[in-house]
Enzyme design. Structure first.
Site, PDB file in Angstrom:
ATOM      1  N   HIS A 126      -2.205   3.829  -4.348  1.00 13.55           N
ATOM      2  CA  HIS A 126      -2.312   4.078  -5.768  1.00 13.55           C
ATOM      3  C   HIS A 126      -3.702   3.665  -6.452  1.00 13.55           C
ATOM      4  CE1 HIS A 126       1.727   5.493  -5.256  1.00 13.55           C
ATOM      5  NE2 HIS A 126       2.084   4.368  -4.798  1.00 13.55           N
ATOM      6  N   ASP A 163       3.290   7.781   3.156  1.00  8.38           N
ATOM      7  CA  ASP A 163       3.988   6.986   2.145  1.00  8.38           C
ATOM      8  C   ASP A 163       5.026   7.859   1.302  1.00  8.38           C
ATOM      9  OD1 ASP A 163       3.549   4.080   0.788  1.00  8.38           O
ATOM     10  OD2 ASP A 163       4.213   5.651  -0.533  1.00  8.38           O
ATOM     11  N   HIS A 165       5.709   7.695  -1.477  1.00 13.05           N
ATOM     12  CA  HIS A 165       4.895   7.866  -3.009  1.00 13.05           C
ATOM     13  C   HIS A 165       3.673   8.713  -2.845  1.00 13.05           C
ATOM     14  CE1 HIS A 165       7.776   4.332  -3.483  1.00 13.05           C
ATOM     15  NE2 HIS A 165       7.708   5.145  -4.476  1.00 13.05           N
ATOM     16  N   ASP A 250       8.213   3.935   3.408  1.00 11.85           N
ATOM     17  CA  ASP A 250       9.293   3.790   2.590  1.00 11.85           C
ATOM     18  C   ASP A 250      10.061   4.953   2.537  1.00 11.85           C
ATOM     19  OD1 ASP A 250       7.005   4.874   1.766  1.00 11.85           O
ATOM     20  OD2 ASP A 250       6.807   3.513  -0.237  1.00 11.85           O
TER      21      ASP A 250
END
Length: 320
Positions: A126, A163, A165, A250
């Site tokens: 991120h 991931d 996200h 995740d």
């Protein structure tokens, strides 16, 4: 050539103190390490002792002065954002996290190992060129891609980010760079809200960003089908010399921060598919780096499944 899987870890990674209630906590690595040590893969790993990345290497993917900004916030123990707390030691540990991925890349490029997994924290995907967010300080995987190009002469790198996200920071860093193919498969809508299929890169790099947003509830079969039909063919067309994996776990069905239903077996299948295409076109050059994963059971069993696939693949060539 040593036909082994490299493994990067350092106990200092546990010293990045995010607070007792924070999802990105040291127990994630403790649980994963315990599970790995009890697995059949453990004895077959080649341990790689990480060394810190330099501020100059951080600047491969971040703006000038960014690392100093992070250092000052860590020294003062001031949160970088509302969700990204830091402690006094976090700056040095973040350098060691990035450095761990670079050491893994070194080992694969120099043929000391066949492939490698860097079990590092804090995570990275991120972190944008000039901003930290989403638990991330430095963009480990992006810096590794630039490192491979600048210090090892690799021309084309593919980054597979599974991931749950969207890897917005990695996308931002390479959005105008046609030499790096960034692929993200993620749940949408979900933090950080980016990653629509219309985001494809710009200028000469249009087409070297591939976003595959998925609705809540998808599982192993959905992911496997998309990897086979969309993701793998796209990598084949790009024909990278090296494949990096932003290995967040995740998307596991137990994860508290998302709504995707992958199993550890599903992650193993995705790993094998990426290893297949890397063997085909990138001489098997694969480094994966840990990103998210916030269920201790989910991350630990998924890490084991992922590493077992890497180990199995590294062993196959040694008997050929």
């Amino acid at each position: 050539m040593t036909h082994k899987t490299g493994f990067v870890y350092h106990p200092d990674y546990l010293k990045h103190d995010t607070g007792p209630e924070h999802p990105e906590r040291p127990d994630r690595l403790r649980a994963s390490l315990d599970a790995l040590q009890q697995s059949e893969a453990w004895e077959q790993l080649h341990y790689i002792d990480p060394t810190p990345a330099s501020a100059e290497q951080i600047a491969y993917a971040h703006t000038q002065g960014y690392s100093e900004h992070i250092r000052q916030f860590c020294e003062a123990e001031v949160p970088l954002t509302h969700d990204t707390p830091v402690g006094h030691e976090s700056y040095d540990i973040a350098l060691l996290s990035t450095g761990g991925v670079l050491c893994a890349a070194d080992a694969v490029v120099t043929k000391k190992v066949k492939n490698a997994f860097a079990m590092v924290r804090p995570p990275g995907h991120h972190a944008t060129p000039g901003h930290s967010m989403g638990f991330c300080l430095f963009n480990n995987i992006a810096i590794a891609a630039r490192y491979l190009q600048r210090e090892h002469g690799v021309e084309r790198v593919a980054i597979v980010d599974w991931d749950v996200h969207h890897g917005n920071g990695t996308q931002d860093i390479f959005y105008e760079d046609e030499s790096v193919f960034f692929i993200s498969i993620h749940e949408l809508p979900l933090y950080p809200g980016t990653g629509s299929q219309h985001e494809k890169g710009s200028g000469k790099a249009r087409g070297t960003t591939l976003n595959i947003p998925l609705p809540p509830g998808c599982g192993d079969e959905d992911y496997t089908e998309i990897f086979r039909d969309v993701l793998i063919p796209a990598i084949q067309v790009f024909s990278p010399e090296f494949v990096l994996i932003s290995a967040g776990f995740d998307a596991h069905y137990l994860d508290p921060l998302a709504n995707i239903n992958l199993t550890a077996e599903g992650f193993a299948e995705l790993t094998d598919l990426v290893l297949d295409v890397a063997d085909e076109i990138a001489s098997g050059n694969v480094v994966s780096a840990l990103e998210g994963g916030y269920s201790l059971e989910g991350i630990s069993e998924s890490v084991v499944a992922h590493v077992e696939c890497l180990v199995e693949r590294s062993g196959q060539e040694s008997v050929q």
